[in-house]
Structures are given as C-alpha cells and as structure tokens.
Design an enzyme around this catalytic site. Sequence first.
Site, PDB file in Angstrom:
ATOM      1  N   ARG A 105      -7.620 -10.570  -6.507  1.00 48.18           N
ATOM      2  CA  ARG A 105      -8.695  -9.672  -6.017  1.00 48.18           C
ATOM      3  C   ARG A 105      -9.706 -10.810  -5.725  1.00 48.18           C
ATOM      4  O   ARG A 105     -10.209 -11.540  -6.940  1.00 48.18           O
ATOM      5  CB  ARG A 105      -9.132  -8.778  -7.070  1.00 48.18           C
ATOM      6  CG  ARG A 105     -10.607  -8.147  -6.813  1.00 48.18           C
ATOM      7  CD  ARG A 105     -10.912  -6.956  -7.342  1.00 48.18           C
ATOM      8  NE  ARG A 105     -10.117  -5.750  -6.663  1.00 48.18           N
ATOM      9  CZ  ARG A 105     -10.580  -4.700  -7.187  1.00 48.18           C
ATOM     10  NH1 ARG A 105     -11.587  -4.295  -8.039  1.00 48.18           N
ATOM     11  NH2 ARG A 105      -9.887  -3.490  -6.645  1.00 48.18           N
ATOM     12  N   HIS A 132      -8.376  -3.657   1.657  1.00 47.95           N
ATOM     13  CA  HIS A 132      -7.928  -3.459   0.333  1.00 47.95           C
ATOM     14  C   HIS A 132      -6.633  -2.450   0.598  1.00 47.95           C
ATOM     15  O   HIS A 132      -6.523  -1.131   0.435  1.00 47.95           O
ATOM     16  CB  HIS A 132      -9.072  -2.363  -0.424  1.00 47.95           C
ATOM     17  CG  HIS A 132      -8.866  -2.021  -1.612  1.00 47.95           C
ATOM     18  ND1 HIS A 132      -7.833  -2.666  -2.463  1.00 47.95           N
ATOM     19  CD2 HIS A 132      -9.605  -1.150  -2.673  1.00 47.95           C
ATOM     20  CE1 HIS A 132      -7.962  -2.036  -3.686  1.00 47.95           C
ATOM     21  NE2 HIS A 132      -8.892  -1.312  -3.924  1.00 47.95           N
ATOM     22  N   GLN A 135      -4.995   0.331  -2.140  1.00 46.70           N
ATOM     23  CA  GLN A 135      -5.882   1.389  -2.330  1.00 46.70           C
ATOM     24  C   GLN A 135      -5.119   2.461  -1.000  1.00 46.70           C
ATOM     25  O   GLN A 135      -4.879   3.567  -1.372  1.00 46.70           O
ATOM     26  CB  GLN A 135      -7.290   1.350  -2.054  1.00 46.70           C
ATOM     27  CG  GLN A 135      -7.996   2.625  -2.515  1.00 46.70           C
ATOM     28  CD  GLN A 135      -8.028   3.039  -3.579  1.00 46.70           C
ATOM     29  OE1 GLN A 135      -8.189   2.370  -4.483  1.00 46.70           O
ATOM     30  NE2 GLN A 135      -7.475   4.362  -3.793  1.00 46.70           N
ATOM     31  N   ASP A 221     -17.059   5.872   0.331  1.00 43.11           N
ATOM     32  CA  ASP A 221     -16.816   4.775  -0.580  1.00 43.11           C
ATOM     33  C   ASP A 221     -18.313   4.405  -0.761  1.00 43.11           C
ATOM     34  O   ASP A 221     -19.293   4.965  -0.219  1.00 43.11           O
ATOM     35  CB  ASP A 221     -16.228   3.709   0.023  1.00 43.11           C
ATOM     36  CG  ASP A 221     -15.891   2.545  -0.770  1.00 43.11           C
ATOM     37  OD1 ASP A 221     -16.025   2.664  -2.020  1.00 43.11           O
ATOM     38  OD2 ASP A 221     -15.484   1.416  -0.406  1.00 43.11           O
ATOM     39  N   CYS A 261     -11.942   6.236  -3.220  1.00 45.77           N
ATOM     40  CA  CYS A 261     -11.071   5.154  -4.012  1.00 45.77           C
ATOM     41  C   CYS A 261     -11.545   4.821  -5.325  1.00 45.77           C
ATOM     42  O   CYS A 261     -10.909   4.426  -6.332  1.00 45.77           O
ATOM     43  CB  CYS A 261     -11.137   3.624  -3.093  1.00 45.77           C
ATOM     44  SG  CYS A 261     -12.680   2.974  -3.130  1.00 45.77           S
ATOM     45  N   ARG A 289      -2.153   4.844  -7.737  1.00 46.54           N
ATOM     46  CA  ARG A 289      -2.110   3.409  -7.634  1.00 46.54           C
ATOM     47  C   ARG A 289      -1.104   2.848  -8.287  1.00 46.54           C
ATOM     48  O   ARG A 289      -0.344   2.064  -7.884  1.00 46.54           O
ATOM     49  CB  ARG A 289      -3.428   2.793  -8.132  1.00 46.54           C
ATOM     50  CG  ARG A 289      -4.869   3.336  -7.236  1.00 46.54           C
ATOM     51  CD  ARG A 289      -4.983   2.553  -5.892  1.00 46.54           C
ATOM     52  NE  ARG A 289      -4.837   1.092  -6.087  1.00 46.54           N
ATOM     53  CZ  ARG A 289      -5.600   0.200  -6.550  1.00 46.54           C
ATOM     54  NH1 ARG A 289      -6.942   0.657  -6.769  1.00 46.54           N
ATOM     55  NH2 ARG A 289      -5.596  -1.120  -6.595  1.00 46.54           N
TER      56      ARG A 289
HETATM   57  N1  NVA Z   1     -15.630  -0.926  -1.138  1.00 50.82           N
HETATM   58  C1  NVA Z   1     -15.579  -1.162  -2.440  1.00 50.82           C
HETATM   59  C2  NVA Z   1     -14.139  -0.778  -3.132  1.00 50.82           C
HETATM   60  C3  NVA Z   1     -14.116  -0.668  -4.658  1.00 50.82           C
HETATM   61  C4  NVA Z   1     -12.965  -0.455  -5.083  1.00 50.82           C
HETATM   62  C5  NVA Z   1     -15.978  -2.556  -3.095  1.00 50.82           C
HETATM   63  O1  NVA Z   1     -15.457  -3.500  -2.341  1.00 50.82           O
HETATM   64  O2  NVA Z   1     -16.644  -2.724  -3.840  1.00 50.82           O
HETATM   65  N1   CP Z   2     -10.361   1.752  -6.529  1.00 51.81           N
HETATM   66  C1   CP Z   2     -10.298   0.521  -7.071  1.00 51.81           C
HETATM   67  O1   CP Z   2      -9.711  -0.393  -6.502  1.00 51.81           O
HETATM   68  O2   CP Z   2     -11.000   0.424  -8.269  1.00 51.81           O
HETATM   69  P1   CP Z   2     -11.193  -0.846  -9.248  1.00 51.81           P
HETATM   70  O3   CP Z   2     -12.374  -1.673  -8.542  1.00 51.81           O
HETATM   71  O4   CP Z   2     -11.777  -0.197 -10.509  1.00 51.81           O
HETATM   72  O5   CP Z   2     -10.029  -1.883  -9.387  1.00 51.81           O
END
Ligand code: NVA
Ligand code: CP
Length: 316
Positions: A105, A132, A135, A221, A261, A289
């Site tokens: 990540r 992502h 997800q 989101d 998500c 997930r």
């Molecule tokens: N769009 C959000 C998703 C978190 C799972 C982010 O990138 O923070």
């Molecule tokens: N939805 C998701 O990826 O959650 P986290 O940021 O908690 O991993």
Amino acid sequence: MTSPRHYLQFKDFTAEEYDYLFRRARWIKDKFKRYEPYHPLFDRTLVMIFEKASTRTRLSFEAGMQQLGGSAIYLNTRDSQLGRGEPIEDSAQVISRMSDIVMIRTFEQSVVERFAANSRVPLINGLTDELHPCQALADIFTFIEHRGPIQGKTVAWVGDGNNMCNTWLQAAEVLDFRVHVSTPPGYGVQPEKIGLAGDSHYKLFDDPMDACRGAHLVTSDVWTSMGFEAENEARRKAFANWCVNEKMMAAAAADAVYMHCLPAHRGEEVAASVIDGPQSVVWDEAENRLHAQKALMEYLVLGRVDENTGAPVKRA
Ligand code: NVA
Ligand code: CP
C-alpha cells in the site's frame, strides 16, 4: 525464471478470471464458515508493506494468509529502510527473495509498477493514490452474493474522482457494467490516467441525484483520501452536496444496495440513515475482503486449482 503474475490494477485480469476468482472466494468462504481447515499456502510467506494507514487491508491479508496455512510479515515505512531512501527496486529484489507473495500500500502507482518489475514473486496492489483493486474485487463479490451477476447493471459513484472511482471505471469495462459518476467541479475523473479503453462504460452527471437514478448499487467514499489531508477544508466545502442520503437511495432502483469501502464519515459522504439502514451491505463488503483476497492469493501463488477439492491442477 518466468515472470510472476501480479495484481496491480483491476484490468490485469479478464472477465473469465474474475468468474473463477468469485467461485473460489465462495468456496473458500463456505469452507471457512464450516470451520474446515484449508491450508493450500502452508509454509508460504506473505510480506505486507504499508506506507499508509490501514485496518481492513492489513487484517484481511494477515488473517487470510494465516488461515491459508502461511504466515504474514508486516513492514512499514517508519521502521524499515524504505523510509530511509532504499530504492524500491532494491527493496523488491531483497523482499521477493525471502517471500512467496507481496502486498504493498503506497502513494504513486508507479511505485507498485517499479516493485513488480523487480520482483520474483507476485505483487498485489493494496491501494495507491490511483487505484484500489482489492476493494473492487470484494465489492463485486458482495454484489454478486446479494443480487447476482453485475454484468449489465448500473453503479452510481457519488463523490471524489479518486482511487476507488478509478477502479470502478476499470471494473465496468472488464465486467461489462456501467458507472454513473457525479463529482464536484474540480474533482472529476481522469480517465487518461487509468488506461480506459474508451468512454462506453461510464457517464458523467453534474447532480448526484441524477447519477443515482435507477442505479442497482450506490457507493461513496471519503471526501479526503489518504495523502490529500492538506486539502481537507477546501474539500469539505466543495463536497457538501455529495452526501448519499435517503432521497438519493429512493431515486435508485428499489432493490439497490449501498456500499462504502470504509472507513466512513457519517454526515459527510453518507448519511447515517443510509450506511446504517436496510440497503447498506457495508459489513458484508468489509468481511468479503478476507474471502476474496484469499482466493486472489491462492490464484497468484498456485495458479488454478481443482474447484471441487482445492488440489493444484497438474500442468502438461
Ligand atoms: N479513497 C480512500 C480509500 C480508503 C480505503 C483513500 O485512499 O484514503
Ligand atoms: N477499505 C480499506 O482498504 O480499508 P483500510 O484502509 O482500513 O485498509
């Protein structure tokens, strides 16, 4: 050495591969619910690299790998040499010699691509600024569980033209459904950044209510994704009307589901009455997930298995 398969973006797999993965996720989930051990990745090691925060992604990958019989190692930027400037290419060489699969990540998608280019083992994108895919894999599995095939259906995206929105746009092309996108001015989608084949699978709407009309799945989101915190105040003003509320859900199809998500901010991108209401499937979505990513790791490490027994398929 043959190059491993990676999962860096949703369009890395075909519709036929997704059909297989969704069947495997179902099989693995059923077995898990019956408390039947299934250890196809016995003695294998997953390395998880986090350059951003996470609850679900860490938990689902770490628990998932343990449940498949393997082990998982957590690395973050702060405590590893990644935070002290070791090149991502060098890190990939070393990490992939000591593990069987890696999840990362991070910020730019280019980091994931550079890691993959130097990795001896499969790499999974666990979220970047751009995409992502894990997800969306779980989300579509969840939709299929609740409502059947997604092909031909309409998904309404309400909010930021961010990593999740981009992933939905890729998924619509691969699995042949449509996305109705409504974003505030200045926060729109950038299709050229994510290599879409064209504009046949999405439509843009100024008014979020119009995007939701007739949709089978409504999703939103956070207004401010990780890495964009400096824009928080400006975004709170710009996004005020992009809150999925009961009126938007009423404009959607009668059996529409709501997804997020997570993590969610009630009163911002979604009203509490929607996310905590009868059409919301967010907890199934979060749980899935785990099951979807177990199917993904099984596929990337072992390739196809016998769908009735889980035994590896011998290649000629
Ligand atoms: N769009 C959000 C998703 C978190 C799972 C982010 O990138 O923070
Ligand atoms: N939805 C998701 O990826 O959650 P986290 O940021 O908690 O991993």
